[in-house]
Design a protein around this motif. Structure first.
Motif, PDB file in Angstrom:
ATOM      1  N   GLN A 144       8.081 -89.408 -41.013  1.00  0.00           N
ATOM      2  CA  GLN A 144       8.832 -88.621 -41.998  1.00  0.00           C
ATOM      3  C   GLN A 144       8.648 -87.116 -41.827  1.00  0.00           C
ATOM      4  O   GLN A 144       9.337 -86.335 -42.463  1.00  0.00           O
ATOM      5  CB  GLN A 144       8.467 -89.031 -43.431  1.00  0.00           C
ATOM      6  N   LEU A 145       7.734 -86.686 -40.964  1.00  0.00           N
ATOM      7  CA  LEU A 145       7.486 -85.260 -40.776  1.00  0.00           C
ATOM      8  C   LEU A 145       8.607 -84.648 -39.947  1.00  0.00           C
ATOM      9  O   LEU A 145       8.900 -85.110 -38.859  1.00  0.00           O
ATOM     10  CB  LEU A 145       6.133 -85.050 -40.089  1.00  0.00           C
ATOM     11  N   ASN A 146       9.259 -83.622 -40.499  1.00  0.00           N
ATOM     12  CA  ASN A 146      10.348 -82.966 -39.788  1.00  0.00           C
ATOM     13  C   ASN A 146      10.192 -81.449 -39.854  1.00  0.00           C
ATOM     14  O   ASN A 146       9.326 -80.936 -40.548  1.00  0.00           O
ATOM     15  CB  ASN A 146      11.707 -83.411 -40.347  1.00  0.00           C
ATOM     16  N   LEU A 147      11.040 -80.747 -39.126  1.00  0.00           N
ATOM     17  CA  LEU A 147      10.943 -79.287 -39.070  1.00  0.00           C
ATOM     18  C   LEU A 147      11.151 -78.627 -40.424  1.00  0.00           C
ATOM     19  O   LEU A 147      10.483 -77.654 -40.751  1.00  0.00           O
ATOM     20  CB  LEU A 147      11.963 -78.731 -38.071  1.00  0.00           C
ATOM     21  N   GLN A 148      12.086 -79.125 -41.208  1.00  0.00           N
ATOM     22  CA  GLN A 148      12.350 -78.517 -42.512  1.00  0.00           C
ATOM     23  C   GLN A 148      11.096 -78.579 -43.386  1.00  0.00           C
ATOM     24  O   GLN A 148      10.715 -77.594 -44.015  1.00  0.00           O
ATOM     25  CB  GLN A 148      13.508 -79.215 -43.208  1.00  0.00           C
ATOM     26  N   LEU A 149      10.430 -79.708 -43.391  1.00  0.00           N
ATOM     27  CA  LEU A 149       9.200 -79.863 -44.166  1.00  0.00           C
ATOM     28  C   LEU A 149       8.091 -78.980 -43.602  1.00  0.00           C
ATOM     29  O   LEU A 149       7.363 -78.323 -44.334  1.00  0.00           O
ATOM     30  CB  LEU A 149       8.774 -81.335 -44.151  1.00  0.00           C
ATOM     31  N   LEU A 150       7.999 -78.931 -42.268  1.00  0.00           N
ATOM     32  CA  LEU A 150       6.947 -78.137 -41.616  1.00  0.00           C
ATOM     33  C   LEU A 150       7.111 -76.645 -41.827  1.00  0.00           C
ATOM     34  O   LEU A 150       6.135 -75.924 -41.914  1.00  0.00           O
ATOM     35  CB  LEU A 150       6.959 -78.399 -40.107  1.00  0.00           C
ATOM     36  N   ARG A 151       8.344 -76.179 -41.873  1.00  0.00           N
ATOM     37  CA  ARG A 151       8.559 -74.734 -42.045  1.00  0.00           C
ATOM     38  C   ARG A 151       8.381 -74.312 -43.493  1.00  0.00           C
ATOM     39  O   ARG A 151       8.495 -73.134 -43.819  1.00  0.00           O
ATOM     40  CB  ARG A 151       9.941 -74.338 -41.538  1.00  0.00           C
ATOM     41  N   GLY A 152       8.112 -75.249 -44.372  1.00  0.00           N
ATOM     42  CA  GLY A 152       7.819 -74.909 -45.757  1.00  0.00           C
ATOM     43  C   GLY A 152       9.028 -74.704 -46.628  1.00  0.00           C
ATOM     44  O   GLY A 152       8.929 -74.135 -47.710  1.00  0.00           O
ATOM     45  N   ARG A 153      10.182 -75.169 -46.202  1.00  0.00           N
ATOM     46  CA  ARG A 153      11.398 -74.987 -46.999  1.00  0.00           C
ATOM     47  C   ARG A 153      11.417 -75.857 -48.243  1.00  0.00           C
ATOM     48  O   ARG A 153      12.053 -75.537 -49.219  1.00  0.00           O
ATOM     49  CB  ARG A 153      12.637 -75.318 -46.159  1.00  0.00           C
ATOM     50  N   VAL A 154      10.749 -76.990 -48.179  1.00  0.00           N
ATOM     51  CA  VAL A 154      10.793 -77.935 -49.285  1.00  0.00           C
ATOM     52  C   VAL A 154       9.866 -77.535 -50.425  1.00  0.00           C
ATOM     53  O   VAL A 154      10.048 -77.934 -51.541  1.00  0.00           O
ATOM     54  CB  VAL A 154      10.470 -79.363 -48.775  1.00  0.00           C
ATOM     55  N   GLY A 155       8.878 -76.741 -50.186  1.00  0.00           N
ATOM     56  CA  GLY A 155       7.973 -76.338 -51.254  1.00  0.00           C
ATOM     57  C   GLY A 155       6.796 -75.538 -50.746  1.00  0.00           C
ATOM     58  O   GLY A 155       5.807 -75.389 -51.446  1.00  0.00           O
ATOM     59  N   GLY A 156       6.903 -75.054 -49.549  1.00  0.00           N
ATOM     60  CA  GLY A 156       5.812 -74.277 -48.990  1.00  0.00           C
ATOM     61  C   GLY A 156       4.761 -75.158 -48.339  1.00  0.00           C
ATOM     62  O   GLY A 156       4.719 -76.358 -48.563  1.00  0.00           O
TER      63      GLY A 156
ATOM     64  N   ARG B 252       8.493 -77.194 -29.687  1.00  0.00           N
ATOM     65  CA  ARG B 252       8.944 -75.847 -29.284  1.00  0.00           C
ATOM     66  C   ARG B 252       8.781 -74.841 -30.417  1.00  0.00           C
ATOM     67  O   ARG B 252       8.376 -73.706 -30.197  1.00  0.00           O
ATOM     68  CB  ARG B 252      10.406 -75.893 -28.845  1.00  0.00           C
ATOM     69  N   MET B 253       9.092 -75.270 -31.635  1.00  0.00           N
ATOM     70  CA  MET B 253       8.978 -74.371 -32.782  1.00  0.00           C
ATOM     71  C   MET B 253       7.514 -74.009 -33.034  1.00  0.00           C
ATOM     72  O   MET B 253       7.205 -72.854 -33.348  1.00  0.00           O
ATOM     73  CB  MET B 253       9.589 -75.021 -34.017  1.00  0.00           C
ATOM     74  N   LEU B 254       6.616 -74.967 -32.894  1.00  0.00           N
ATOM     75  CA  LEU B 254       5.183 -74.678 -33.032  1.00  0.00           C
ATOM     76  C   LEU B 254       4.724 -73.680 -31.971  1.00  0.00           C
ATOM     77  O   LEU B 254       3.995 -72.737 -32.271  1.00  0.00           O
ATOM     78  CB  LEU B 254       4.362 -75.957 -32.894  1.00  0.00           C
ATOM     79  N   ALA B 255       5.173 -73.885 -30.736  1.00  0.00           N
ATOM     80  CA  ALA B 255       4.807 -72.962 -29.651  1.00  0.00           C
ATOM     81  C   ALA B 255       5.329 -71.559 -29.942  1.00  0.00           C
ATOM     82  O   ALA B 255       4.617 -70.561 -29.755  1.00  0.00           O
ATOM     83  CB  ALA B 255       5.358 -73.469 -28.326  1.00  0.00           C
ATOM     84  N   LYS B 256       6.544 -71.492 -30.436  1.00  0.00           N
ATOM     85  CA  LYS B 256       7.135 -70.199 -30.782  1.00  0.00           C
ATOM     86  C   LYS B 256       6.332 -69.528 -31.894  1.00  0.00           C
ATOM     87  O   LYS B 256       6.056 -68.326 -31.846  1.00  0.00           O
ATOM     88  CB  LYS B 256       8.591 -70.408 -31.233  1.00  0.00           C
ATOM     89  N   ALA B 257       5.927 -70.307 -32.895  1.00  0.00           N
ATOM     90  CA  ALA B 257       5.160 -69.760 -34.024  1.00  0.00           C
ATOM     91  C   ALA B 257       3.846 -69.153 -33.539  1.00  0.00           C
ATOM     92  O   ALA B 257       3.498 -68.023 -33.923  1.00  0.00           O
ATOM     93  CB  ALA B 257       4.882 -70.861 -35.053  1.00  0.00           C
ATOM     94  N   PHE B 258       3.127 -69.895 -32.703  1.00  0.00           N
ATOM     95  CA  PHE B 258       1.849 -69.382 -32.218  1.00  0.00           C
ATOM     96  C   PHE B 258       2.033 -68.201 -31.267  1.00  0.00           C
ATOM     97  O   PHE B 258       1.211 -67.276 -31.262  1.00  0.00           O
ATOM     98  CB  PHE B 258       1.026 -70.500 -31.569  1.00  0.00           C
TER      99      PHE B 258
END
Length: 145
Positions: free
Chosen positions: A116-128, A57-63
């Motif tokens: 291990q892939l999660n939304l926090q990692l995908l949104r770039g919060r951990v290091g972009g 859903r977050m990917l769909a929202k982003a696009f």
């Protein structure tokens, strides 16, 4: 009795007349919930994390938001976030997901992303999110890179 033994080996034994089964599960947090990950076993080994509806859903929202900007309905992320009544930084994090490599997006939609892939990692919060797609594949755990 059932015990969770991170990093141990599966075993079953009797203690004080009770059957004790110990399973080496790993507990990880994922999208505000705890996920129990069983040990790798040839019959049930699955490197994918399965369908992650919040991530899809977050990917769909982003696009969708990126399309609104590309079509000229909003000139900037600031204008978009103001119209949608949300924080500009959060909208920017979400839209940043549109820079993902196409094969990563496809894997997420198909439910074949690494566990291990999660939304926090995908949104770039951990290091972009790196701009280089090969670096993204390495960072997010796609071994086919």
């Amino acid at each position: 009795m059932f015990t969770i033994d991170p990093g141990g080996t599966p075993r079953s034994y009797v203690s004080d007349g009770q059957r004790v089964t110990s399973v080496p599960l790993t507990i990880k947090r994922r999208s505000n919930r705890k996920l129990l990950i069983p040990p790798a076993h040839p019959s049930n080994a699955s490197p994918s994390g399965g369908y992650d509806e919040p991530m899809i859903r977050m990917l769909a929202k982003a696009f969708h938001w990126q399309r609104l900007i590309d079509q000229g309905r909003f000139a900037t992320i600031a204008e978009l976030s103001s119209a949608l009544k949300m924080e500009q930084g959060w909208a920017a994090e979400v839209i940043r997901m549109t820079t993902l490599a196409p094969d990563i997006v496809t894997a997420i939609v198909k439910g074949q992303q690494p566990r291990q892939l999660n939304l926090q990692l995908l949104r770039g919060r951990v290091g972009g999110i790196p701009r280089d797609w090969a670096e993204q594949r390495r960072l997010f755990g796609f071994t086919d890179a």
